[in-house]
Every structure is written in structure tokens, then in C-alpha cells.
Scaffold this motif. Structure first.
Motif, PDB file in Angstrom:
ATOM      1  N   HIS A 152      -5.227   5.790  -2.958  1.00  0.00           N
ATOM      2  CA  HIS A 152      -3.866   5.897  -3.492  1.00  0.00           C
ATOM      3  C   HIS A 152      -3.216   4.515  -3.541  1.00  0.00           C
ATOM      4  O   HIS A 152      -2.567   4.157  -4.531  1.00  0.00           O
ATOM      5  N   LYS A 153      -3.385   3.739  -2.483  1.00  0.00           N
ATOM      6  CA  LYS A 153      -2.799   2.396  -2.419  1.00  0.00           C
ATOM      7  C   LYS A 153      -3.403   1.502  -3.503  1.00  0.00           C
ATOM      8  O   LYS A 153      -2.673   0.753  -4.167  1.00  0.00           O
ATOM      9  N   ILE A 154      -4.706   1.569  -3.699  1.00  0.00           N
ATOM     10  CA  ILE A 154      -5.361   0.773  -4.746  1.00  0.00           C
ATOM     11  C   ILE A 154      -4.819   1.150  -6.118  1.00  0.00           C
ATOM     12  O   ILE A 154      -4.558   0.284  -6.958  1.00  0.00           O
ATOM     13  N   SER A 155      -4.609   2.430  -6.345  1.00  0.00           N
ATOM     14  CA  SER A 155      -4.060   2.892  -7.621  1.00  0.00           C
ATOM     15  C   SER A 155      -2.651   2.346  -7.830  1.00  0.00           C
ATOM     16  O   SER A 155      -2.315   1.884  -8.931  1.00  0.00           O
ATOM     17  N   LYS A 156      -1.830   2.387  -6.780  1.00  0.00           N
ATOM     18  CA  LYS A 156      -0.467   1.854  -6.891  1.00  0.00           C
ATOM     19  C   LYS A 156      -0.482   0.351  -7.172  1.00  0.00           C
ATOM     20  O   LYS A 156       0.290  -0.139  -7.996  1.00  0.00           O
ATOM     21  N   ILE A 157      -1.360  -0.373  -6.501  1.00  0.00           N
ATOM     22  CA  ILE A 157      -1.467  -1.818  -6.710  1.00  0.00           C
ATOM     23  C   ILE A 157      -1.920  -2.108  -8.140  1.00  0.00           C
ATOM     24  O   ILE A 157      -1.386  -2.999  -8.801  1.00  0.00           O
ATOM     25  N   GLY A 158      -2.881  -1.339  -8.630  1.00  0.00           N
ATOM     26  CA  GLY A 158      -3.349  -1.511 -10.007  1.00  0.00           C
ATOM     27  C   GLY A 158      -2.230  -1.287 -11.010  1.00  0.00           C
ATOM     28  O   GLY A 158      -2.084  -2.047 -11.974  1.00  0.00           O
ATOM     29  N   SER A 159      -1.425  -0.269 -10.791  1.00  0.00           N
ATOM     30  CA  SER A 159      -0.300  -0.002 -11.686  1.00  0.00           C
ATOM     31  C   SER A 159       0.718  -1.135 -11.643  1.00  0.00           C
ATOM     32  O   SER A 159       1.256  -1.539 -12.679  1.00  0.00           O
ATOM     33  N   SER A 160       0.969  -1.651 -10.461  1.00  0.00           N
ATOM     34  CA  SER A 160       1.916  -2.767 -10.323  1.00  0.00           C
ATOM     35  C   SER A 160       1.403  -4.005 -11.055  1.00  0.00           C
ATOM     36  O   SER A 160       2.165  -4.683 -11.761  1.00  0.00           O
ATOM     37  N   ILE A 161       0.123  -4.293 -10.903  1.00  0.00           N
ATOM     38  CA  ILE A 161      -0.459  -5.447 -11.586  1.00  0.00           C
ATOM     39  C   ILE A 161      -0.375  -5.267 -13.093  1.00  0.00           C
ATOM     40  O   ILE A 161      -0.036  -6.211 -13.827  1.00  0.00           O
ATOM     41  N   GLN A 162      -0.649  -4.067 -13.568  1.00  0.00           N
ATOM     42  CA  GLN A 162      -0.571  -3.804 -15.006  1.00  0.00           C
ATOM     43  C   GLN A 162       0.853  -3.995 -15.510  1.00  0.00           C
ATOM     44  O   GLN A 162       1.074  -4.610 -16.557  1.00  0.00           O
ATOM     45  N   HIS A 163       1.820  -3.498 -14.750  1.00  0.00           N
ATOM     46  CA  HIS A 163       3.227  -3.642 -15.150  1.00  0.00           C
ATOM     47  C   HIS A 163       3.640  -5.116 -15.176  1.00  0.00           C
ATOM     48  O   HIS A 163       4.283  -5.572 -16.131  1.00  0.00           O
TER      49      HIS A 163
END
Length: 59
Positions: free
Chosen positions: A33-44
Motif C-alpha cells: 500500500h505504501k509503495i502504491s501511495k509513493i508511486g502515485s505521489s511521484i506520478q503527480h
């Protein structure tokens, strides 16, 4: 050691090992879940930087 002692130790060891496995699985889910959130933040952030670069080139 008699059979009852052996069975008791076996059951305790299995219960402890299964609890450890369950803990590891829960931690893995949290990490995913944390990796997914970090990935979304990086994409944004990447999208914002790209927009800024395009705007700066247009000026």
C-alpha cells in the motif's frame, strides 16, 4: 519426552510460526500500500513538473 509433551511443543511451535507468518503477510500488505501511495505521489509530482516546463517554454 513423552508423546503428550512432543505434541504440545509441536502445537506451540506451529502456532508461533503461523502467527509470525500472519504478521509478515500483514506487513507485506502495508508495504504494498505504501509503495502504491509513493508511486502515485511521484506520478503527480512528475506531471506538475512537466506542466511547469511546458509553461516556461511557452513564455
Amino acid at each position: 519426552m513423552n508423546l503428550q509433551d512432543f505434541e504440545s511443543q509441536y502445537r506451540e511451535a506451529m502456532a508461533e510460526t503461523l502467527n509470525e507468518l500472519q504478521t509478515a503477510v500483514l506487513l507485506l500488505a502495508q508495504i504494498q500500500h505504501k509503495i502504491s501511495k509513493i508511486g502515485s505521489s511521484i506520478q503527480h509530482i512528475s506531471e506538475q513538473v512537466e506542466e511547469f516546463i511546458v509553461e516556461q517554454k511557452a513564455e
